[in-house]
Motif scaffolding. Structure first.
Motif, PDB file in Angstrom:
ATOM      1  N   ILE A 260       0.843  -1.203   0.000  1.00  0.00           N
ATOM      2  CA  ILE A 260       0.000   0.000   0.000  1.00  0.00           C
ATOM      3  C   ILE A 260       0.876   1.250   0.000  1.00  0.00           C
ATOM      4  CG2 ILE A 260      -1.628   1.362   1.393  1.00  0.00           C
ATOM      5  CD1 ILE A 260      -2.806  -1.354   2.374  1.00  0.00           C
ATOM      6  N   ALA A 261       1.901   1.249   0.870  1.00  0.00           N
ATOM      7  CA  ALA A 261       2.777   2.422   0.984  1.00  0.00           C
ATOM      8  C   ALA A 261       3.547   2.674  -0.307  1.00  0.00           C
ATOM      9  CB  ALA A 261       3.753   2.220   2.147  1.00  0.00           C
ATOM     10  N   GLU A 262       4.054   1.599  -0.930  1.00  0.00           N
ATOM     11  CA  GLU A 262       4.857   1.738  -2.155  1.00  0.00           C
ATOM     12  C   GLU A 262       4.017   2.303  -3.301  1.00  0.00           C
ATOM     13  OE1 GLU A 262       8.258   1.290  -4.738  1.00  0.00           O
ATOM     14  OE2 GLU A 262       7.971   1.526  -2.580  1.00  0.00           O
ATOM     15  N   ILE A 263       2.792   1.779  -3.470  1.00  0.00           N
ATOM     16  CA  ILE A 263       1.921   2.246  -4.563  1.00  0.00           C
ATOM     17  C   ILE A 263       1.527   3.705  -4.340  1.00  0.00           C
ATOM     18  CG2 ILE A 263      -0.347   1.945  -5.639  1.00  0.00           C
ATOM     19  CD1 ILE A 263      -0.022  -1.089  -5.149  1.00  0.00           C
ATOM     20  N   ALA A 264       1.167   4.034  -3.096  1.00  0.00           N
ATOM     21  CA  ALA A 264       0.765   5.415  -2.797  1.00  0.00           C
ATOM     22  C   ALA A 264       1.937   6.378  -3.030  1.00  0.00           C
ATOM     23  CB  ALA A 264       0.280   5.508  -1.354  1.00  0.00           C
ATOM     24  N   ARG A 265       3.136   5.967  -2.596  1.00  0.00           N
ATOM     25  CA  ARG A 265       4.320   6.820  -2.755  1.00  0.00           C
ATOM     26  C   ARG A 265       4.633   7.026  -4.239  1.00  0.00           C
ATOM     27  NH1 ARG A 265       7.043   4.851   1.416  1.00  0.00           N
ATOM     28  NH2 ARG A 265       7.821   3.101   0.214  1.00  0.00           N
ATOM     29  N   TYR A 266       4.554   5.931  -5.009  1.00  0.00           N
ATOM     30  CA  TYR A 266       4.813   6.020  -6.458  1.00  0.00           C
ATOM     31  C   TYR A 266       3.864   7.025  -7.113  1.00  0.00           C
ATOM     32  CZ  TYR A 266       3.723   4.708 -11.313  1.00  0.00           C
ATOM     33  OH  TYR A 266       3.426   4.747 -12.654  1.00  0.00           O
ATOM     34  N   MET A 267       2.577   6.916  -6.799  1.00  0.00           N
ATOM     35  CA  MET A 267       1.605   7.816  -7.443  1.00  0.00           C
ATOM     36  C   MET A 267       1.787   9.252  -6.961  1.00  0.00           C
ATOM     37  SD  MET A 267      -1.789   5.451  -7.924  1.00  0.00           S
ATOM     38  CE  MET A 267      -1.990   5.044  -6.213  1.00  0.00           C
ATOM     39  N   GLY A 268       2.205   9.406  -5.698  1.00  0.00           N
ATOM     40  CA  GLY A 268       2.448  10.749  -5.175  1.00  0.00           C
ATOM     41  C   GLY A 268       3.658  11.413  -5.809  1.00  0.00           C
ATOM     42  N   ASP A 269       4.582  10.613  -6.354  1.00  0.00           N
ATOM     43  CA  ASP A 269       5.798  11.165  -6.977  1.00  0.00           C
ATOM     44  C   ASP A 269       5.589  11.592  -8.436  1.00  0.00           C
ATOM     45  OD1 ASP A 269       7.184  10.814  -4.659  1.00  0.00           O
ATOM     46  OD2 ASP A 269       8.231   8.986  -5.273  1.00  0.00           O
ATOM     47  N   ILE A 270       4.427  11.261  -9.013  1.00  0.00           N
ATOM     48  CA  ILE A 270       4.158  11.667 -10.404  1.00  0.00           C
ATOM     49  C   ILE A 270       3.865  13.168 -10.413  1.00  0.00           C
ATOM     50  CG2 ILE A 270       2.613  11.402 -12.401  1.00  0.00           C
ATOM     51  CD1 ILE A 270       2.027   8.523 -11.375  1.00  0.00           C
ATOM     52  N   THR A 271       4.573  13.914 -11.251  1.00  0.00           N
ATOM     53  CA  THR A 271       4.302  15.355 -11.357  1.00  0.00           C
ATOM     54  C   THR A 271       3.459  15.619 -12.593  1.00  0.00           C
ATOM     55  OG1 THR A 271       6.353  15.722 -12.579  1.00  0.00           O
ATOM     56  CG2 THR A 271       6.441  15.981 -10.188  1.00  0.00           C
ATOM     57  N   ALA A 272       2.610  16.637 -12.517  1.00  0.00           N
ATOM     58  CA  ALA A 272       1.691  16.918 -13.618  1.00  0.00           C
ATOM     59  C   ALA A 272       1.425  18.412 -13.730  1.00  0.00           C
ATOM     60  CB  ALA A 272       0.380  16.175 -13.395  1.00  0.00           C
ATOM     61  N   ASN A 273       1.005  18.815 -14.910  1.00  0.00           N
ATOM     62  CA  ASN A 273       0.614  20.200 -15.162  1.00  0.00           C
ATOM     63  C   ASN A 273      -0.711  20.164 -15.903  1.00  0.00           C
ATOM     64  OD1 ASN A 273       0.554  22.915 -15.486  1.00  0.00           O
ATOM     65  ND2 ASN A 273       2.153  23.007 -17.072  1.00  0.00           N
ATOM     66  N   ASP A 274      -1.753  20.761 -15.321  1.00  0.00           N
ATOM     67  CA  ASP A 274      -3.096  20.709 -15.914  1.00  0.00           C
ATOM     68  C   ASP A 274      -3.536  19.272 -16.189  1.00  0.00           C
ATOM     69  OD1 ASP A 274      -3.631  23.349 -15.830  1.00  0.00           O
ATOM     70  OD2 ASP A 274      -3.019  23.772 -17.904  1.00  0.00           O
ATOM     71  N   GLY A 275      -3.208  18.383 -15.287  1.00  0.00           N
ATOM     72  CA  GLY A 275      -3.656  16.993 -15.432  1.00  0.00           C
ATOM     73  C   GLY A 275      -2.795  16.149 -16.343  1.00  0.00           C
ATOM     74  N   GLU A 276      -1.795  16.769 -17.003  1.00  0.00           N
ATOM     75  CA  GLU A 276      -0.909  16.002 -17.894  1.00  0.00           C
ATOM     76  C   GLU A 276       0.385  15.669 -17.166  1.00  0.00           C
ATOM     77  OE1 GLU A 276      -0.035  17.123 -21.913  1.00  0.00           O
ATOM     78  OE2 GLU A 276      -2.016  18.046 -22.127  1.00  0.00           O
ATOM     79  N   ARG A 277       0.779  14.406 -17.241  1.00  0.00           N
ATOM     80  CA  ARG A 277       2.011  13.992 -16.563  1.00  0.00           C
ATOM     81  C   ARG A 277       3.206  14.711 -17.162  1.00  0.00           C
ATOM     82  NH1 ARG A 277       5.522  10.403 -18.198  1.00  0.00           N
ATOM     83  NH2 ARG A 277       4.096   9.264 -19.537  1.00  0.00           N
ATOM     84  N   THR A 278       4.049  15.291 -16.283  1.00  0.00           N
ATOM     85  CA  THR A 278       5.263  15.957 -16.756  1.00  0.00           C
ATOM     86  C   THR A 278       6.520  15.194 -16.321  1.00  0.00           C
ATOM     87  OG1 THR A 278       5.190  17.348 -14.781  1.00  0.00           O
ATOM     88  CG2 THR A 278       4.260  18.274 -16.803  1.00  0.00           C
ATOM     89  N   SER A 279       6.382  14.300 -15.344  1.00  0.00           N
ATOM     90  CA  SER A 279       7.548  13.520 -14.907  1.00  0.00           C
ATOM     91  C   SER A 279       7.836  12.414 -15.931  1.00  0.00           C
ATOM     92  CB  SER A 279       7.311  12.919 -13.526  1.00  0.00           C
ATOM     93  OG  SER A 279       6.077  12.249 -13.464  1.00  0.00           O
ATOM     94  N   ALA A 280       9.047  11.870 -15.860  1.00  0.00           N
ATOM     95  CA  ALA A 280       9.450  10.815 -16.807  1.00  0.00           C
ATOM     96  C   ALA A 280       8.535   9.604 -16.671  1.00  0.00           C
ATOM     97  CB  ALA A 280      10.892  10.402 -16.529  1.00  0.00           C
ATOM     98  N   ALA A 281       8.344   8.905 -17.784  1.00  0.00           N
ATOM     99  CA  ALA A 281       7.538   7.677 -17.757  1.00  0.00           C
ATOM    100  C   ALA A 281       8.157   6.712 -16.755  1.00  0.00           C
ATOM    101  CB  ALA A 281       7.507   7.043 -19.146  1.00  0.00           C
TER     102      ALA A 281
END
Length: 720
Positions: free
Chosen positions: A34-55
C-alpha cells in the motif's frame, strides 16, 4: 502530485476499517505494498492533469497470502479520485476479473467509507448482437430472403438440431431481462460456432444507426464506463484498445491509472495481439464467398454510383488477390523442405532470422499491393453503405439495403485488413522498429509457415509475430499512461526483474519491490528431490520410472497434484496406472476445468484419495487450499518446447549477439514456471504439505542450483 494529508488519511482509514470489518490482522507485506503504490503515485508530477515527470511504472511482486488485490485497491482508489483520473484494473483471466468485480470491490465498499463506483468492461465479442440474432431467426430460405443472410460472413453451416429453439430461448430470455446478453452470464457454456452467429465486431456494427441500438447489450454495458471511477478490464481488451490508438473503448492512457494484475502475462498477450496470419487456401475460399456476395448486391445499387463502381473494383481486386495467393502457395509448397512426422499431419518451417528468400519476398510484396487495393475498395463500399444511415444527408443507397449489406461487407473488410497486416509484416525491413528512444536494433520479427493435411484438403498458413513486445508496449502504453502498477506473485526470474523489464519494455525510471510473504515456508512445507535412476531426457525410460514411482509418492496422501510438461506423457502414465487405481486419477482433459476441480474436491470431501494430473495451465491457474491439496509432484523441469518459432527466433538473436540463449532465456523462463507450479501448494497461512521434484537435473546441473534457490525457502530433503 504529492499526496495530500487528506488522501493519506483516506488510505489509512480505509485499511483500518476493512481490517476491523472483516476481522483480519494487518499483514506486513500488504502494508508495504500500500505504501509503495501510494508513494509512487504521489511522486508523479503533472501540469493541468498532464504527466510531466518521466515515464515510470511501479512493479510489485507479492506472493500468495499477501492480499495484493486489497492493497492496490486501497492505495489507488483515493489517489485516482483525488487526481480526477479513471482507475483501470486489468487481469489476465476471467476468474480474477469476476473475483474483483463480485467480491473484492463490494467488500471494500461495504467495509470502508470510500465512495466509488465500478463497472466491468469486456470486448464487443462477449455480448449478444440483437440485430444478428433477429437476422439468424429470420434466416430461413438462405437464397430468397429479402434481407441478405449473414451466410457470407461465416463458413456455410448446416442447420443444427435444436438451434432455432435455442436462439428463440435466447431472445425470450434477453427480452424479459432474465439475461443481460453477456456470454459469460448465460447459464450454460455456449459453443464458439453457435455464439459466432449472434455476436459481432466493430467492423460489422452500425452503432447508433442500428435499429436495436437502444436495447443493445454491448452499449448498455458501455454506458457504465463514462460514470464509473473504477473499470475492471482484461489484458486483451487493453491491448485491443491500444491497437485502435487508445481511448476507443477504455479511457485514454493519459487520463488513467492502470493496474495490471497477473502482469507476468502481459508481454506474451501483447505478442499474440500484434501477431498476424493468413491461411492461403482458407483465404481463397473466403474470396469465393466474397464473389458470391458481389454477384448478389448489384440489383440493390443504382448503376454508376460510387457504391456500384466500388463493387466492380472489389471484384477485380479479389481476382488479383486470388491469383497471387495461388503463386505464394506454389512457392511455399515447392521451396520449403516440409518435414511431416508420422503421427502429426502438420509440418512447420521457420525462416531463419526472419529473412525471406528473394522469390518469396517478391511475392509477399505483390500480395501486399493487391490486398491493400482490396482493403481500400471494400472501405469505399462500406463507407457508402454507412452514409445511408444518416437521415440528414442525401445518399445513393437506401437504408434497407444498407442494413442488410453493411454487416456483411464490414465483415469482409475486417478480414481483408487482418490479412493485410500479415503482408505488411512480411514486407517490413529488418530493425525498423518504433523505438522512440528505446533500444534500437531489436530482434527481427519471427516469420514462419505451417502446412496442415486433412483427409480431403490441405492448407499452408503464413505467420508473423514480433519477438519482443518491449517497443510496442513502451510506445503505446508506458510512455503515454499517467501511471501504471504491475503486480503478480511471479514477476522475478531467478530473483531478478531483468527479464520482465526487457520483455515488457518498462521505462528506465520504474521502481521495483518484492514484498515479503507472510508464509512461514520453512515450517509449512518441504521440497524433496528423491533418488531417480533416469533423467527426463530419456522420455520412454522416464515414463516407465514415473509409472513405478508415482504410486509410492501418493500413497497415504488425501490430495495430490502431478504436473507434467507434455500431454502425451501425462496420458501414457495415466493409461498405465488407471486400471490399478480406479476412480482415483483424473486428468485436466477429462472434462471442463471447473468440473475437474469440483470432482477432485468432492472425492476429498468424501474421504477418498484423489490424484489430479495436469499440464501447464494447472501449474498456474488453480486454487486448492487446505485439505484439497497436500502434495505437488513436478515430474520434470518446465523448459519450453524448442520448436516454438518466437522463442527460437529470440534464441537465434541472443546467439547472434554472443549471448547464451539457454542461460538468458530458457532457464529464467523455467524458473518462473517452476515457482508458479510450486505456488499451487500453499494458498493460506494454515496450509502445509510437500513438493516433490522428480527431475534430478535440479541438483545435478549447474543451472539447477539457480532454479532451486529461486523457490520459496522450504525445508529441503535431497535423496541420494
Amino acid at each position: 502530485m504529492p499526496l495530500t494529508d487528506s488522501v493519506k488519511t483516506d488510505i489509512q482509514q480505509a485499511y483500518r476499517d476493512v481490517l476491523n470489518g472483516k476481522g483480519i490482522k494487518a499483514r506486513y507485506g500488504q502494508r508495504l505494498m500500500i505504501a509503495e503504490i501510494a508513494r509512487y503515485m504521489g511522486d508523479i508530477t503533472a501540469n493541468d492533469g498532464e504527466r510531466t515527470s518521466a515515464a515510470a511504472s511501479c512493479v510489485v511482486e507479492a506472493g500468495t497470502g499477501t492480499g495484493k488485490t486489497l492493497a492496490y485497491l486501497i492505495a489507488a482508489i483515493p489517489v485516482a479520485k483525488a487526481l480526477g483520473k479513471k482507475l483501470v484494473i486489468s487481469t489476465a483471466t476471467v476468474a480474477l476479473q469476476d473475483q474483483i468485480v463480485n467480491k473484492d470491490l463490494p467488500d471494500l465498499k461495504q467495509h470502508s467509507s470510500l465512495a466509488f463506483t465500478w463497472t466491468l468492461a469486456k470486448g464487443r465479442g462477449r455480448y449478444l448482437c440483437l440485430s444478428r440474432l433477429e437476422g439468424r431467426l429470420h434466416d430461413e430460405g438462405v437464397g430468397d430472403s429479402e434481407s441478405m443472410p449473414l451466410f457470407f460472413v461465416d463458413e456455410p453451416r448446416k442447420e443444427e438440431a435444436g438451434a432455432r429453439e435455442f436462439f428463440e430461448g435466447m431472445l425470450a430470455s434477453y427480452g424479459s431481462r432474465e439475461w443481460d446478453g453477456d456470454r459469460d452470464h448465460w447459464p450454460s457454456q455456449i459453443p464458439d460456432e453457435t455464439w459466432r452467429q449472434v455476436t459481432t465486431d466493430h467492423r460489422q456494427c452500425t452503432n447508433r444507426h442500428c435499429s436495436y441500438f437502444d436495447s443493445c447489450a454491448f452499449f448498455d454495458a458501455r454506458k457504465g464506463l463514462e460514470e464509473a471511477d473504477v473499470i475492471v478490464a482484461n489484458h486483451d481488451l487493453v491491448l485491443a484498445d491500444l491497437a485502435l490508438g487508445g481511448g476507443a473503448i477504455l479511457p485514454e492512457p493519459e487520463n488513467a491509472l492502470f493496474i495490471f494484475d497477473e502482469a507476468h502475462h502481459l508481454p506474451d498477450k501483447a505478442l499474440n495481439h500484434f501477431a498476424a496470419s493468413v491461411p492461403l487456401n482458407g483465404t481463397r475460399q473466403w474470396l469465393k464467398q466474397l464473389s458470391q456476395a458481389l454477384v448478389k448486391i448489384p440489383p440493390y445499387l443504382t448503376p454508376g454510383t460510387a457504391a456500384a463502381k466500388a463493387v466492380d473494383k472489389i471484384s477485380a481486386c479479389a481476382r488479383e488477390v486470388d491469383g497471387v495467393l495461388t503463386q505464394v502457395y506454389d512457392e511455399a509448397e515447392q521451396s520449403i523442405e516440409w518435414a511431416f512426422s508420422d503421427e502429426r499431419k502438420s509440418a512447420q518451417w521457420r525462416y531463419p532470422e526472419g529473412e525471406l528468400p528473394d522469390a518469396m519476398a517478391e511475392l509477399a510484396q505483390g500480395a501486399q499491393t493487391v490486398t491493400a487495393a482490396l482493403v481500400r475498395q471494400l472501405g469505399v463500399l462500406v463507407d457508402e453503405l454507412q452514409k445511408a444511415f444518416d437521415d440528414k444527408r442525401e445518399h445513393d443507397v437506401d437504408r434497407q439495403t444498407a442494413e442488410s449489406w453493411f454487416p456483411i461487407m464490414g465483415g469482409f473488410h475486417s478480414r481483408a485488413e487482418d490479412q493485410l497486416r500479415l503482408w505488411v509484416a512480411w514486407c517490413e525491413k529488418k530493425n525498423l522498429d518504433e523505438g522512440e528512444g528505446r533500444r534500437r536494433g531489436g530482434p527481427p520479427p519471427a516469420r514462419w509457415a505451417i502446412r496442415q493435411r486433412w483427409d480431403h484438403a490441405e492448407d499452408i498458413t503464413l505467420y508473423s509475430s514480433p519477438v519482443l513486445a518491449d517497443n510496442l508496449l513502451y510506445t503505446r502504453l508506458w510512455s503515454r499512461v499517467y501511471g501504471a502498477i504491475l503486480t503478480s506473485a511471479t514477476l522475478t526470474a531467478l530473483g531478478r526483474f531483468d527479464r520482465l523489464q526487457a520483455r515488457a519494455g518498462l521505462p528506465e525510471a520504474s521502481r521495483f519491490l518484492v514484498v515479503p510473504s507472510s508464509f512461514r515456508y520453512h515450517e509449512m512445507a518441504t521440497v524433496e528431490v528423491p533418488a531417480m535412476a533416469v533423467l527426463p531426457t530419456d522420455a520412454e525410460a522416464f515414463t516407465d520410472a514415473l509409472v513405478a514411482r508415482l504410486p509410492e509418492l501418493w500413497a497415504g496422501e488425501k490430495a495430490t497434484l502431478v504436473l507434467f510438461t507434455a500431454r502425451r506423457q501425462m496420458n501414457a502414465v495415466r493409461d498405465r496406472l488407471a486400471p490399478d487405481y480406479p476412480d482415483m486419477i483424473i486428468t485436466q482433459d477429462d472434462m471442463a476445468k471447473g468440473e475437474v476441480l469440483r470432482q477432485h474436491c468432492l472425492r476429498v470431501d468424501e474421504g477418498r484419495p484423489s490424484v489430479l494430473f495436469g499440464v501447464a495451465s494447472f501449474a498456474e491457474g488453480i486454487d486448492l487450499p487446505g485439505r484439497y491439496l497436500g502434495h505437488v509432484i513436478i515430474t520434470r523441469l518446465p523448459f519450453s518446447v524448442p520448436d516454438d518459432p518466437i522463442e527460437a527466433s529470440l534464441a537465434e538473436w541472443v546467439t547472434r549477439r554472443g549471448g547464451n540463449p539457454f542461460m538468458e532465456i530458457t532457464v529464467p523462463d523455467a524458473s518462473i514456471k517452476l515457482v508458479q507450479a510450486v505456488g499451487r501448494l500453499l494458498r493460506t497461512e494454515q496450509d502445509t504439505g510437500r513438493v516433490t521434484i522428480l527431475d534430478r537435473r535440479i541438483i545435478s546441473r549447474r543451472y539447477g542450483q539457480l532454479l532451486l534457490d529461486a523457490l520459496p525457502p522450504f525445508r529441503r530433503i535431497i535423496g541420494h
